[in-house]
Write an enzyme that holds these catalytic residues in place. Structure first.
Site, PDB file in Angstrom:
ATOM      1  N   ASP A 207       0.797  -1.136   0.057  1.00 25.44           N
ATOM      2  CA  ASP A 207      -0.141  -0.021   0.075  1.00 25.44           C
ATOM      3  C   ASP A 207       0.950   1.263  -0.177  1.00 25.44           C
ATOM      4  O   ASP A 207       1.833   1.378   0.813  1.00 25.44           O
ATOM      5  CB  ASP A 207      -0.895  -0.124   1.245  1.00 25.44           C
ATOM      6  CG  ASP A 207      -1.917   1.169   1.277  1.00 25.44           C
ATOM      7  OD1 ASP A 207      -2.901   0.932   0.202  1.00 25.44           O
ATOM      8  OD2 ASP A 207      -2.087   1.861   2.298  1.00 25.44           O
ATOM      9  N   GLU A 268       1.561  -0.657  -4.866  1.00 28.26           N
ATOM     10  CA  GLU A 268       0.756   0.498  -5.460  1.00 28.26           C
ATOM     11  C   GLU A 268       1.561   1.890  -5.176  1.00 28.26           C
ATOM     12  O   GLU A 268       1.672   2.280  -4.126  1.00 28.26           O
ATOM     13  CB  GLU A 268      -0.274   0.509  -4.164  1.00 28.26           C
ATOM     14  CG  GLU A 268      -1.439   1.443  -4.636  1.00 28.26           C
ATOM     15  CD  GLU A 268      -2.096   2.131  -3.479  1.00 28.26           C
ATOM     16  OE1 GLU A 268      -3.293   2.422  -3.692  1.00 28.26           O
ATOM     17  OE2 GLU A 268      -1.368   2.277  -2.531  1.00 28.26           O
TER      18      GLU A 268
HETATM   19  C1  NOJ Z   1      -4.517   3.072  -0.605  1.00 30.96           C
HETATM   20  C2  NOJ Z   1      -5.464   1.920  -0.528  1.00 30.96           C
HETATM   21  O1  NOJ Z   1      -5.684   1.273  -2.054  1.00 30.96           O
HETATM   22  C3  NOJ Z   1      -6.815   2.881  -0.327  1.00 30.96           C
HETATM   23  O2  NOJ Z   1      -7.986   2.177  -0.437  1.00 30.96           O
HETATM   24  C4  NOJ Z   1      -6.254   3.267   1.027  1.00 30.96           C
HETATM   25  O3  NOJ Z   1      -7.658   4.132   1.549  1.00 30.96           O
HETATM   26  C5  NOJ Z   1      -5.136   4.399   1.121  1.00 30.96           C
HETATM   27  N1  NOJ Z   1      -4.073   3.562   0.371  1.00 30.96           N
HETATM   28  C6  NOJ Z   1      -4.723   4.492   2.503  1.00 30.96           C
HETATM   29  O4  NOJ Z   1      -3.990   3.204   3.129  1.00 30.96           O
END
Ligand code: NOJ
Length: 540
Positions: A207, A268
């Site tokens: 993440d 990500e």
């Molecule tokens: C990215 C995640 O995909 C999202 O759903 C989340 O709210 C944020 N990061 C914070 O962790």
């Protein structure tokens, strides 16, 4: 417990990976999805023909951001089950030949994490505070935040605590950012990686991988950085909190750990500059990084052709596969996005009072897009419900909304709840068979049961069976690892991928090329390939 690891090799280079958001996948109890629900549906997942699942966070969490606020990285939230349920899920998936990728959330913890609680109860300047970003405020009495940084979810990125200091949170105030300058934070996450690898997982989706390092000077910064699309103003360089060069060193040390388990990591990183994004997939860092340029491309031949070409160019440069994706839990579902007047990344949620997507057009384009994506060499991600052609829920009542972006923007943005609606499994059952009681933690829209799995199983032309056929052909023809040759025209995408010719039309029809016959298409093809269609063809 060390489980047998599924076969090794660089499987992730061409893998199709199915994202599961535990909360809305399948409930075995009271209307909130859970791990036994996922386990019960493994045969269904296997029937799709995917190689792996990525499961969004299932760890102990106050659920302020649906699990992206973790209070214990080594246990399961009781809402979803137990550690035994997780082990059983991983084991059974592996037995079916499905690898399991779990979500790692290293940028921030929950404010209920033992470290943050300890920080709150410790004096200024103490070691526990140094695991996060605590600072004095500005202004005469420190009443102003230390910097002008904005939270991605809206509002300031700082919250003040009782003794007057402020802490940094790039997301919700319940998600304090960790201080990755602190070696203790690094050690802790290396140990968390091993904890899950020892339980048989095959990898991690990481993440906010581009956000861990901050400029320790904490300079002001006058821009906004949005989820998925990142910073749209290319002229701004080197934000003090995003995509900093120093972040890569963290992943090099993780890579040695995952390599020792023959596992993988997917970043990500909402970095829109393709060349900078490719830095995350250098040979000693991540194996994959989501291609958000592809996800946010408008439905346009030129745009998609450029994104595809550029993606291969930059990733080939570092020897990495591309990781195609059109959907996830942060964006409006594809058939709805593609049915908006402006296609592309789309808004953050759609209200009933907003212009509504043209669902028929959107579905036609979404299926064409899906078939294009599944032909492209590299890895591809599907988001649970994508195989059913589910639209966005655009008429959720505000009382039902849970996304912190809705609250932090004071309703300016509808938020992401509309792509997180409990899945329809059995059309004739209450709640479309999502839970035994018929309860669903978010209301399903009218007509949801028409999309149910049992209805689609029975229809050879359903979206579900279309995706299954595409995945079977992709695998039989080795598309994920084939070479690709671009022979597109001014109006039509035209790729030769191994032995399969992949043609995608947009506003103009195209002639079916002579000597080629269709093996799969997103709309029926005669001598003509209609508008907004993808066809896979082989030589006669
Ligand atoms: C990215 C995640 O995909 C999202 O759903 C989340 O709210 C944020 N990061 C914070 O962790």
């Amino acid at each position: 417990m060390i489980l047998t690891h599924p076969s090794s090799g660089e499987w992730w280079r061409s893998a199709v990976i199915y994202q599961i958001y535990p909360r809305f996948f399948k409930s075995t109890t009271n209307g909130v999805g859970d791990l036994p629900g996922i386990t019960s549906k493994l045969p269904y997942i296997s029937s799709l023909g995917v190689d792996a699942v990525w499961i969004s966070p299932f760890y102990t969490s106050p659920q302020k951001d649906h699990g992206y606020d973790v209070s214990n990285y080594r246990d399961i939230d009781p809402l979803f089950g137990s550690l035994n349920d997780a082990t059983e899920l991983i084991q059974k998936a592996n037995e079916l030949g499905i690898k399991v990728i779990v979500d790692l959330v290293p940028n921030h913890t929950s404010d209920q994490h033992v470290w943050f609680q300890e920080a709150l109860n410790s004096p200024k300047g103490s070691e526990p505070r140094n695991r996060y970003w605590f600072r004095e405020g500005r202004g005469e009495n420190g009443e102003l935040p230390p910097t002008n940084w904005r939270s991605v979810f809206g509002g300031p990125a700082w919250t003040r605590v009782e003794d007057g200091q402020w802490y940094l949170h790039l997301f919700d105030s319940s998600q304090p950012d960790l201080n990755w300058e602190n070696p203790e934070v690094r050690e802790e996450f290396e140990s968390i990686l091993r904890f899950w690898l020892d339980r048989g997982v095959s990898g991690f989706r990481v993440d906010v991988a581009h956000g861990l390092m901050k400029d320790p000077e904490l300079p002001d910064w006058d821009h906004d950085w949005a989820m998925v699309s990142g910073l749209d103003d290319d002229s701004v360089s080197a934000p003090p909190m995003w995509d900093r060069d120093s972040v890569h060193e963290i992943y090099r040390s993780w890579r040695t750990i995952v390599d020792s388990y023959e596992a993988m990591m997917c970043a990500e990183a909402w970095v829109h500059d393709d060349a900078r994004r490719s830095l995350y997939v250098r040979p000693d860092e991540f194996q994959q990084c989501f291609n958000f340029s592809f996800l946010s491309s408008p439905w346009s031949k030129d745009s998609l052709q450029n994104v595809i070409a550029r993606s291969y160019e930059v990733n080939n440069g570092v020897g990495a596969p591309t990781t195609w994706v059109f959907n996830n839990h942060d964006v409006v579902r594809l058939p709805s996005r593609m049915g908006l007047e402006r296609t592309g990344k789309g808004p953050n949620g759609i209200y009933a009072t907003d212009p509504q997507p043209d669902f028929e057009l959107g579905t036609r384009r979404a299926q064409a897009a899906q078939l294009l994506m599944l032909a492209l060499p590299g890895s591809a991600y599907l988001y649970n419900g994508e195989e059913l052609g589910l639209p966005e829920h655009t008429s959720l009542p505000d009382e039902a909304r849970q996304d912190p972006t809705f609250f932090r923007t004071k309703g300016e943005e509808a938020g992401r709840d509309g792509c997180r609606v409990p899945l329809p499994w059995v059309s004739a059952e209450p709640g479309a068979g999502f839970s035994p009681t018929g309860e669903t933690w978010l209301p399903q829209p009218d007509g949801w049961n028409g999309f149910a799995v049992d209805v689609q199983e029975a229809d050879p032309d359903s979206s579900l069976n279309f995706v299954r056929k595409a995945l079977a052909l992709r695998s039989q023809n080795g598309l994920g690892t084939s070479g690709i040759d671009d022979q597109s025209t001014d109006t039509t995408l035209d790729y030769l991928v191994g032995d399969i010719r992949v043609i995608t039309t947009f506003d103009d029809e195209a002639d079916r090329p002579e000597g080629w016959r269709v093996v799969l298409s997103s709309t029926p093809v005669t001598d003509t390939i209609g508008t907004d269609t993808t066809a896979w063809l082989v030589r006669d």
